[in-house]
Motif scaffolding. Structure first.
Motif, PDB file in Angstrom:
ATOM      1  N   PHE A 135       1.530 -69.015  32.306  1.00 30.10           N
ATOM      2  CA  PHE A 135       1.361 -67.777  33.364  1.00 30.10           C
ATOM      3  C   PHE A 135       0.317 -66.856  33.208  1.00 30.10           C
ATOM      4  CE2 PHE A 135       5.609 -69.103  32.886  1.00 30.10           C
ATOM      5  CZ  PHE A 135       6.097 -69.605  33.988  1.00 30.10           C
ATOM      6  N   ASP A 136      -0.681 -66.640  34.335  1.00 25.59           N
ATOM      7  CA  ASP A 136      -1.587 -65.596  34.273  1.00 25.59           C
ATOM      8  C   ASP A 136      -1.338 -64.403  35.082  1.00 25.59           C
ATOM      9  OD1 ASP A 136      -3.503 -66.687  32.440  1.00 25.59           O
ATOM     10  OD2 ASP A 136      -3.996 -68.271  34.052  1.00 25.59           O
ATOM     11  N   PRO A 160     -11.964 -58.219  47.479  1.00 19.16           N
ATOM     12  CA  PRO A 160     -12.615 -59.217  48.748  1.00 19.16           C
ATOM     13  C   PRO A 160     -13.827 -59.460  48.398  1.00 19.16           C
ATOM     14  CG  PRO A 160     -11.433 -56.924  49.606  1.00 19.16           C
ATOM     15  CD  PRO A 160     -11.521 -56.714  48.140  1.00 19.16           C
ATOM     16  N   ASP A 161     -14.710 -58.941  47.635  1.00 18.29           N
ATOM     17  CA  ASP A 161     -16.070 -59.153  47.173  1.00 18.29           C
ATOM     18  C   ASP A 161     -16.116 -60.492  46.336  1.00 18.29           C
ATOM     19  OD1 ASP A 161     -17.026 -57.248  48.819  1.00 18.29           O
ATOM     20  OD2 ASP A 161     -17.127 -55.806  47.023  1.00 18.29           O
ATOM     21  N   GLY A 162     -14.915 -60.893  45.755  1.00 20.79           N
ATOM     22  CA  GLY A 162     -14.890 -61.900  45.006  1.00 20.79           C
ATOM     23  C   GLY A 162     -14.932 -61.629  43.389  1.00 20.79           C
ATOM     24  N   GLU A 163     -14.664 -60.383  43.087  1.00 18.20           N
ATOM     25  CA  GLU A 163     -14.778 -60.074  41.736  1.00 18.20           C
ATOM     26  C   GLU A 163     -13.366 -60.434  41.278  1.00 18.20           C
ATOM     27  OE1 GLU A 163     -16.193 -56.092  41.099  1.00 18.20           O
ATOM     28  OE2 GLU A 163     -17.506 -56.180  42.752  1.00 18.20           O
ATOM     29  N   TRP A 164     -13.242 -61.009  40.007  1.00 24.85           N
ATOM     30  CA  TRP A 164     -12.231 -61.460  39.582  1.00 24.85           C
ATOM     31  C   TRP A 164     -11.913 -60.600  38.029  1.00 24.85           C
ATOM     32  CZ3 TRP A 164      -8.311 -64.407  41.724  1.00 24.85           C
ATOM     33  CH2 TRP A 164      -8.803 -65.115  42.656  1.00 24.85           C
ATOM     34  N   SER A 165     -10.579 -60.320  37.717  1.00 21.89           N
ATOM     35  CA  SER A 165     -10.393 -59.667  36.408  1.00 21.89           C
ATOM     36  C   SER A 165      -8.934 -60.163  35.818  1.00 21.89           C
ATOM     37  CB  SER A 165     -10.288 -58.174  36.588  1.00 21.89           C
ATOM     38  OG  SER A 165      -9.928 -57.469  35.196  1.00 21.89           O
ATOM     39  N   HIS A 166      -9.201 -60.904  34.711  1.00 13.91           N
ATOM     40  CA  HIS A 166      -8.108 -61.460  34.061  1.00 13.91           C
ATOM     41  C   HIS A 166      -7.454 -60.551  33.479  1.00 13.91           C
ATOM     42  CE1 HIS A 166      -6.032 -64.116  31.042  1.00 13.91           C
ATOM     43  NE2 HIS A 166      -5.626 -64.714  32.520  1.00 13.91           N
ATOM     44  N   GLU A 167      -6.069 -60.116  33.656  1.00 17.31           N
ATOM     45  CA  GLU A 167      -5.103 -59.216  32.963  1.00 17.31           C
ATOM     46  C   GLU A 167      -4.610 -59.958  31.741  1.00 17.31           C
ATOM     47  OE1 GLU A 167      -5.572 -56.098  33.792  1.00 17.31           O
ATOM     48  OE2 GLU A 167      -7.082 -56.536  35.524  1.00 17.31           O
ATOM     49  N   GLY A 168      -4.357 -61.117  31.704  1.00 22.79           N
ATOM     50  CA  GLY A 168      -3.553 -61.700  30.590  1.00 22.79           C
ATOM     51  C   GLY A 168      -2.913 -63.135  30.844  1.00 22.79           C
ATOM     52  N   THR A 169      -2.638 -63.784  29.748  1.00 22.35           N
ATOM     53  CA  THR A 169      -1.766 -65.126  29.724  1.00 22.35           C
ATOM     54  C   THR A 169      -0.580 -64.998  29.028  1.00 22.35           C
ATOM     55  OG1 THR A 169      -3.938 -66.217  30.111  1.00 22.35           O
ATOM     56  CG2 THR A 169      -2.176 -67.393  29.342  1.00 22.35           C
ATOM     57  N   PHE A 170       0.470 -65.347  29.758  1.00 24.69           N
ATOM     58  CA  PHE A 170       1.786 -65.242  29.179  1.00 24.69           C
ATOM     59  C   PHE A 170       2.600 -66.514  29.024  1.00 24.69           C
ATOM     60  CE2 PHE A 170       0.032 -61.368  31.294  1.00 24.69           C
ATOM     61  CZ  PHE A 170       0.038 -60.491  30.040  1.00 24.69           C
ATOM     62  N   GLU A 171       3.296 -66.661  28.103  1.00 27.35           N
ATOM     63  CA  GLU A 171       4.001 -67.936  27.763  1.00 27.35           C
ATOM     64  C   GLU A 171       5.392 -67.872  28.701  1.00 27.35           C
ATOM     65  OE1 GLU A 171       3.281 -70.618  26.084  1.00 27.35           O
ATOM     66  OE2 GLU A 171       1.436 -69.493  26.106  1.00 27.35           O
ATOM     67  N   ARG A 172       5.940 -66.889  29.225  1.00 27.25           N
ATOM     68  CA  ARG A 172       7.030 -66.745  29.767  1.00 27.25           C
ATOM     69  C   ARG A 172       6.897 -66.008  31.101  1.00 27.25           C
ATOM     70  NH1 ARG A 172      11.427 -68.182  26.455  1.00 27.25           N
ATOM     71  NH2 ARG A 172      12.804 -67.489  28.042  1.00 27.25           N
TER      72      ARG A 172
END
Length: 84
Positions: free
Chosen positions: A42-43, A49-61
């Protein structure tokens, strides 16, 4: 500005969607997304809206992902509203 949970936008791989809304305009989006369908985890990420993405983390549950999303919202200076 205020975070609004948008259950009408959830479905498929999006398990949780919050929109940061300012006078009707979306300023930022927060997602909890599942990749179980392809054997993944799970992410949590944000997007603008400008298309900027920030990954906050990946989680097993899924609970860890929702806990991370809740923590992100708590750290935010803006209030949140859940749908009724």
């Amino acid at each position: 500005m205020q975070w609004e949970r948008r259950r009408d936008l959830e479905g498929g791989k999006e398990l949780g969607v919050w929109l940061l809304v300012d006078d009707g305009a979306v300023e930022r989006e927060l997602y909890v997304e599942s990749h179980e369908y392809r054997g993944g985890a799970f992410d949590v990420y944000t997007a603008t809206p400008d298309g900027e993405w920030s990954h906050e983390g990946t989680f097993e549950r899924v609970t860890g992902a929702f806990d991370a999303a809740a923590a992100y919202l708590e750290r935010s200076e803006f209030s949140r509203r859940e749908p009724s």
